[in-house]
Design a protein around this motif. Structure first.
Motif, short mmCIF file in Angstrom:
data_model
loop_
_atom_site.label_atom_id
_atom_site.label_comp_id
_atom_site.label_asym_id
_atom_site.label_seq_id
_atom_site.Cartn_x
_atom_site.Cartn_y
_atom_site.Cartn_z
N THR A 219 62.18 13.66 -45.28
CA THR A 219 61.26 13.70 -44.13
C THR A 219 60.93 15.15 -43.84
O THR A 219 61.76 15.90 -43.34
N ASP A 220 59.71 15.55 -44.21
CA ASP A 220 59.33 16.94 -43.97
C ASP A 220 58.19 17.04 -42.97
O ASP A 220 57.67 18.12 -42.73
N VAL A 221 57.82 15.92 -42.38
CA VAL A 221 56.78 15.95 -41.35
C VAL A 221 56.96 14.74 -40.44
O VAL A 221 57.45 13.69 -40.85
N GLY A 222 56.61 14.92 -39.17
CA GLY A 222 56.45 13.75 -38.30
C GLY A 222 57.67 13.26 -37.55
O GLY A 222 57.59 12.29 -36.82
N HIS A 223 58.82 13.92 -37.71
CA HIS A 223 59.98 13.43 -36.97
C HIS A 223 60.15 14.24 -35.68
O HIS A 223 60.50 15.40 -35.70
N MET A 224 59.90 13.56 -34.56
CA MET A 224 59.96 14.25 -33.27
C MET A 224 61.40 14.60 -32.91
O MET A 224 62.35 14.03 -33.44
N GLY B 66 57.86 15.38 -27.24
CA GLY B 66 58.41 16.67 -27.62
C GLY B 66 57.83 17.14 -28.93
O GLY B 66 56.86 16.58 -29.44
N ALA B 67 58.43 18.18 -29.47
CA ALA B 67 57.88 18.81 -30.67
C ALA B 67 58.43 18.17 -31.93
O ALA B 67 59.46 17.50 -31.91
N ASP B 68 57.73 18.36 -33.01
CA ASP B 68 58.20 17.97 -34.33
C ASP B 68 59.37 18.90 -34.67
O ASP B 68 59.31 20.10 -34.47
N LYS B 69 60.47 18.31 -35.20
CA LYS B 69 61.68 19.10 -35.46
C LYS B 69 61.43 20.26 -36.42
O LYS B 69 61.97 21.34 -36.25
N VAL B 70 60.63 19.98 -37.44
CA VAL B 70 60.37 21.02 -38.44
C VAL B 70 59.49 22.13 -37.85
O VAL B 70 59.75 23.32 -38.03
N GLN B 71 58.45 21.72 -37.11
CA GLN B 71 57.56 22.69 -36.46
C GLN B 71 58.34 23.60 -35.52
O GLN B 71 58.12 24.81 -35.46
N LYS B 72 59.26 22.97 -34.79
CA LYS B 72 60.05 23.70 -33.80
C LYS B 72 60.89 24.78 -34.50
O LYS B 72 60.93 25.93 -34.07
N LYS B 73 61.51 24.38 -35.62
CA LYS B 73 62.34 25.33 -36.36
C LYS B 73 61.49 26.49 -36.90
O LYS B 73 61.90 27.64 -36.86
N ALA B 74 60.31 26.15 -37.41
CA ALA B 74 59.42 27.18 -37.95
C ALA B 74 59.06 28.17 -36.84
O ALA B 74 59.07 29.38 -37.03
#
Ligand SMILES: [Zn+2]
Length: 444
Positions: free
Chosen positions: A68-73, A80-88
């Protein structure tokens, strides 16, 4: 006969694959925004035992695990934010850099844990067309609807048996859903298939018939399992925390589109705690796989984990880990001096235990108590099933040299040197065991 507990039926069912001699299975993979922790290890070791045991039974196993590299809140209420976006955002890296880094780290951790790697690791971001087609199909069949904002939702009320996996009704689900999460949904229980991208997000978004956006979390598993395993496959699994909403929603999506059963067996591994507490970053008791492997070998970790049944909660403690060490020592020591012939009653009892819903605690207890009654070939089979690696010291040049040095030092009564060599031998992955028949060196 192999029986496995099926969350769908709530009973231990006889395992009968769709095609004789073949098993097609799917396990939900990680969201790649951080290093794998022990909770991941619990899940993937649980399914590794299953894959290895099915292989021992003679099945050809096709095993798919998604990335899962996209879309997991950040939470399952889809706010809230996407987990990956938040980390970036936190690290100043691009989303692509984050997902590539943590995907590689995940594969490395699986290998370090001696997990037999799945046949394929499809990534959500590489299956956007399959996902869009899937969503279009659901809209066409009347199971999904679009909104003015450019979101697409699955209409839970349209799926008559919604809740069959988690064994709860829609009323119960609705009372457990936070009302503020409703947004532009027709019902708070509905879930996102496609989300419109806010202007602030410009990475990992795609054009779709509904505008620029990205997929919801659940849809990727429906689209990718179908692509790689077909409309109906044998077994779907993950950790217990995914029964609801993730797996319930996967079933709703897949079975609404195809009109067929998605998977015949649903298998879930129990939760992991650390010293009796839920593992979490805020409690500072979160342990990564790499951190645990600095203290214990993969063999020890596996044996410690498998001493608890895969469906039961596992509590990671020093005592439990020491039991793993003790068992590793016992069976490796016995392997070094194994008999010619196996006591088949013992060996069959071990396999019988595994045939009963992978009763690994019972199997390991029997093995530990009777390891000296099993010959090398049969022990090799058990090593394969439990994913243990026994590399004789003769195969390790560095360890062999150190062992020879230690033996020579002892012969000269130079105990200081001997002790130093012993410590070095342990550092390269071997243990020195003094027995009545002299010293033996076994892998850790
Ligand atoms: Zn999934």
């Amino acid at each position: 006969m192999f029986r496995i507990y099926n969350t769908l039926t709530g009973t231990k069912d006889e395992f009968k694959p769709i095609t004789d001699g073949e098993v097609r299975m799917y396990v939900c993979g990680p969201t790649v925004y951080d290093y794998d922790h022990l909770g991941h290890a619990r899940t993937y070791l649980g399914f590794d035992l299953l894959v290895r045991f099915l292989t021992y039974l003679g099945y050809k196993v096709t095993y798919i695990q998604n990335i899962t590299d996209v879309g997991h809140m950040v939470n399952d209420a889809e706010v809230g934010a996407d987990k990956v976006q938040k980390k970036a955002h936190e690290t100043g890296q691009t989303v692509r850099q984050i997902v590539d880094h943590f995907t590689q780290a995940h594969l490395r951790d699986l290998e370090a844990l001696q997990v037999r790697l799945p046949n394929n690791f499809p990534k959500a971001s590489e299956h956007i067309n399959d996902i869009i087609e899937f969503v279009e199909g659901l809209i066409k069949e009347g199971y999904a609807y679009t909104t003015a904002a450019g979101n697409v939702y699955f209409s839970v009320a349209k799926k008559k048996d919604y809740g069959k996996l988690s064994h709860r009704g829609l009323t119960e689900i609705l009372t457990g859903t936070r009302v503020e999460a409703a947004g532009d949904k027709r019902s708070p229980a509905d879930f996102a298939l496609w989300k419109a991208a806010p202007v602030s997000i410009n990475e990992m978004t795609w054009d779709s018939p509904w505008g620029r956006g990205y997929p919801g979390w659940h849809i990727e598993c429906s689209a990718m399992s179908r692509k790689y395993l077909g409309d109906t496959f044998d077994l779907h699994g993950s950790g217990l925390e995914h029964v609801f909403p993730h797996h319930e929603n996967e079933i709703a999506q897949s079975e609404s589109l195809t009109g067929k059963t998605m998977a015949n067996y649903w298998v879930h591994t129990g939760m992991l705690s650390v010293g009796g507490q839920k593992m979490s970053k805020s409690l500072h008791n979160s342990l990564t796989v790499q951190e645990a492997l600095k203290q214990y070998s993969a063999n020890e970790l596996r044996l410690a984990f498998y001493q608890t049944h895969y469906r039961k909660p596992f509590d990671y403690t020093k005592t439990v880990m020491e039991q793993g060490i003790a068992l590793r020592r016992k069976i490796f020591q016995a392997y070094a001096i194994s008999p010619e012939k196996t006591d088949m009653q013992v060996f069959d009892a071990i396999i019988d235990a595994l045939n009963d819903d992978l009763d690994s605690p019972k199997a390991l207890q029997l093995w530990g108590e009777n390891a000296q009654l099993i010959n090398k070939a049969d022990t090799d089979n058990l090593f394969d099933i439990f994913g243990l690696r026994y590399m004789p010291i003769e195969n390790s040049d560095s360890a062999k040299r150190l062992a020879e040095d230690r033996d020579a030092a002892r012969a000269k009564n130079d105990f200081l040197t001997a002790d130093n060599r012993k410590a070095e031998i342990e550092q390269v992955g071997y243990e020195v065991v003094d027995t009545v028949n002299g010293t033996i060196y076994i892998p850790r």
